[in-house]
Write a protein that holds these residues in place. Sequence first.
Motif: not given
Length: 229
Positions: A128-130, A158-159, A91-93, A135-138
């Motif tokens: 991993i898709s997002g 933007r994916e 799920p998207y943050p 958080l994901y960038n870190e």
Amino acid sequence: MAYVGGKGNCFTRVIGAMPRHTVYIETHLGGGAVMRAKRPAPRQIGIDADERVIACWRERGAPCELVHGDAIAFLKQFQFTGGELVYADPPYPAEVRSGSYRYRHDYREEDHAELLELLASLSCHVLISGQPSRLYNEKLIAWRCMEFGSGGRRGGRRELLWANFSEPLTLHEPAKAGATFRDRERSKRRLSTIQRKVERMGAAERTLFVEWLAATYPGHVKRLENEIA
């Protein structure tokens, strides 16, 4: 099967980035646009915490083993051998969502963090898709990241697709590689031209061509030979 955050508009980009694999695990199956469109692996596993999603897949005939449960718990107990590809589309943050929509089985920030830490520890290929988020960038700063647009009713988004591996020598579906439909069609035309030329060659000329391929691209040829064997 329509699903919030589904990859119905960009599944080709995801599939085109997949390396060769013998076991495919999709951790958050949902509508399963990627699962339905990809070339099947010898073993495929689809996981979802929503019992309605699993029931819908069973009614329609799933091209995979279905697991109703928590993706993190499943991955922790699965016996990896290295030939697997795990594709996670959680799920998207909350910070990147455009509306107030909530998934029936949503993720808190600590759930996202636990999932990313677990995926980073796996001894296999992982995608991993997002969308861009703090958080994901870190957590995925050391991963290879591909960016593309995903068209949608609200004008697209933007994916991002993160990979824990460098660009592979051999792809699971080379025909789906390419940034755009035009790129993929161009590759098909070039391949068709080469095929016609090879078919017109005599035996000696064709042998020289194959020897040149093996000498120039030994990694590609050796990998394909091993997979065929």
